[in-house]
Design a protein around this motif. Structure first.
Motif, mmCIF file in Angstrom:
data_model
loop_
_atom_site.group_PDB
_atom_site.id
_atom_site.type_symbol
_atom_site.label_atom_id
_atom_site.label_comp_id
_atom_site.label_asym_id
_atom_site.label_seq_id
_atom_site.Cartn_x
_atom_site.Cartn_y
_atom_site.Cartn_z
ATOM 1 N N GLY A 3 -12.328 -5.994 -19.496
ATOM 2 C CA GLY A 3 -11.411 -5.743 -20.595
ATOM 3 C C GLY A 3 -9.985 -5.512 -20.163
ATOM 4 N N GLY A 4 -9.632 -5.999 -18.984
ATOM 5 C CA GLY A 4 -8.271 -5.825 -18.492
ATOM 6 C C GLY A 4 -8.008 -4.497 -17.822
ATOM 7 N N ASP A 5 -9.030 -3.723 -17.615
ATOM 8 C CA ASP A 5 -8.887 -2.405 -16.978
ATOM 9 C C ASP A 5 -9.321 -2.447 -15.525
ATOM 10 O OD1 ASP A 5 -9.994 -0.757 -20.000
ATOM 11 O OD2 ASP A 5 -7.956 -1.184 -19.310
ATOM 12 N N PHE A 6 -8.561 -1.750 -14.683
ATOM 13 C CA PHE A 6 -8.832 -1.698 -13.253
ATOM 14 C C PHE A 6 -8.751 -0.250 -12.784
ATOM 15 C CE2 PHE A 6 -8.678 -6.246 -12.648
ATOM 16 C CZ PHE A 6 -7.922 -6.678 -13.718
ATOM 17 N N ALA A 7 -9.424 0.043 -11.684
ATOM 18 C CA ALA A 7 -9.433 1.407 -11.188
ATOM 19 C C ALA A 7 -9.471 1.413 -9.671
ATOM 20 C CB ALA A 7 -10.635 2.171 -11.744
ATOM 21 N N SER A 8 -9.096 2.546 -9.108
ATOM 22 C CA SER A 8 -9.213 2.799 -7.668
ATOM 23 C C SER A 8 -8.456 1.792 -6.830
ATOM 24 C CB SER A 8 -10.702 2.831 -7.255
ATOM 25 O OG SER A 8 -11.393 3.819 -7.975
ATOM 26 N N TRP A 9 -7.224 1.504 -7.219
ATOM 27 C CA TRP A 9 -6.399 0.602 -6.413
ATOM 28 C C TRP A 9 -6.264 1.150 -4.991
ATOM 29 C CZ3 TRP A 9 -4.859 -4.071 -8.025
ATOM 30 C CH2 TRP A 9 -4.820 -4.324 -9.392
ATOM 31 N N GLY A 10 -6.349 0.238 -4.020
ATOM 32 C CA GLY A 10 -6.113 0.627 -2.641
ATOM 33 C C GLY A 10 -4.625 0.783 -2.377
ATOM 34 N N GLN A 11 -4.303 1.076 -1.120
ATOM 35 C CA GLN A 11 -2.902 1.309 -0.758
ATOM 36 C C GLN A 11 -2.157 0.006 -0.489
ATOM 37 O OE1 GLN A 11 -5.322 1.312 1.436
ATOM 38 N NE2 GLN A 11 -4.462 0.107 3.114
ATOM 39 N N GLY A 12 -2.886 -1.080 -0.341
ATOM 40 C CA GLY A 12 -2.285 -2.385 -0.118
ATOM 41 C C GLY A 12 -2.099 -2.720 1.348
ATOM 42 N N THR A 13 -1.999 -4.013 1.614
ATOM 43 C CA THR A 13 -1.730 -4.504 2.963
ATOM 44 C C THR A 13 -0.693 -5.616 2.868
ATOM 45 O OG1 THR A 13 -2.729 -5.324 5.027
ATOM 46 C CG2 THR A 13 -3.676 -6.144 2.966
ATOM 47 N N GLN A 14 0.294 -5.564 3.734
ATOM 48 C CA GLN A 14 1.417 -6.496 3.663
ATOM 49 C C GLN A 14 1.068 -7.821 4.321
ATOM 50 O OE1 GLN A 14 4.790 -6.115 2.379
ATOM 51 N NE2 GLN A 14 4.802 -8.326 2.790
ATOM 52 N N VAL A 15 1.345 -8.904 3.613
ATOM 53 C CA VAL A 15 1.223 -10.255 4.163
ATOM 54 C C VAL A 15 2.601 -10.901 4.114
ATOM 55 C CG1 VAL A 15 0.233 -12.544 3.830
ATOM 56 C CG2 VAL A 15 -1.187 -10.499 3.509
ATOM 57 N N THR A 16 3.060 -11.375 5.252
ATOM 58 C CA THR A 16 4.343 -12.051 5.327
ATOM 59 C C THR A 16 4.134 -13.436 5.906
ATOM 60 O OG1 THR A 16 5.494 -9.952 5.671
ATOM 61 C CG2 THR A 16 6.692 -11.953 6.238
ATOM 62 N N VAL A 17 4.571 -14.449 5.159
ATOM 63 C CA VAL A 17 4.436 -15.834 5.598
ATOM 64 C C VAL A 17 5.836 -16.349 5.914
ATOM 65 C CG1 VAL A 17 3.552 -18.119 5.073
ATOM 66 C CG2 VAL A 17 2.445 -16.084 4.089
ATOM 67 N N SER A 18 6.083 -16.572 7.187
ATOM 68 C CA SER A 18 7.416 -16.966 7.611
ATOM 69 C C SER A 18 7.353 -17.631 8.972
ATOM 70 C CB SER A 18 8.329 -15.733 7.686
ATOM 71 O OG SER A 18 9.605 -16.084 8.205
ATOM 72 N N SER A 19 8.258 -18.570 9.167
ATOM 73 C CA SER A 19 8.352 -19.213 10.475
ATOM 74 C C SER A 19 9.385 -18.502 11.347
ATOM 75 C CB SER A 19 8.714 -20.696 10.314
ATOM 76 O OG SER A 19 9.893 -20.833 9.559
#
Length: 116
Positions: A100-116
């Motif tokens: 129903g569009g609801d989310f819970a317990s989001w993590g802290q995240g992890t950074q992804v960087t795509v670059s040459s």
């Protein structure tokens, strides 16, 4: 319930990464997990889900390049990212998809960087 993302880093365009979402406090086999990302200055974008029973779905922006899978024995959900592009640069998050569009317990995240 706690979700912890890992596996981010710097990768060249065209490269691959595997992100992990380790779940504690609940069996990953009995919950739906969502992946999302947030680029600088942009809103959080939902990019895919892993549903109970094994089904998955993906946003058009990553369809055909990213794959979500789960390892019930490790209580972990993975995001396999292939053919990465600079526009994939973002902080990637996982969360419990309650429906129903609801989310819970989001993590802290992890950074992804795509670059040459």
């Amino acid at each position: 319930v706690k979700l912890v993302e890992s596996g981010g880093g710097l990768v060249q365009p065209g490269g691959s990464l595997r992100l992990s979402c380790a779940v504690s406090g609940f069996s990953v086999s009995s919950i739906a997990i969502a992946w999302a990302r947030q680029a600088p200055g942009k809103q959080r974008e939902k990019i895919g889900n892993a549903y109970v029973g094994g089904g998955t779905d993906y946003a058009d922006s990553i369809q055909g390049r990213f794959i979500i899978s789960r390892d019930n024995a490790k209580n972990t959900v993975y995001l396999y990212m292939n053919n990465l592009k600079p526009e994939d640069t973002a902080v990637y998050y996982c969360a419990i998809n309650l429906g129903g569009g609801d989310f819970a317990s989001w993590g802290q995240g992890t950074q992804v960087t795509v670059s040459s």
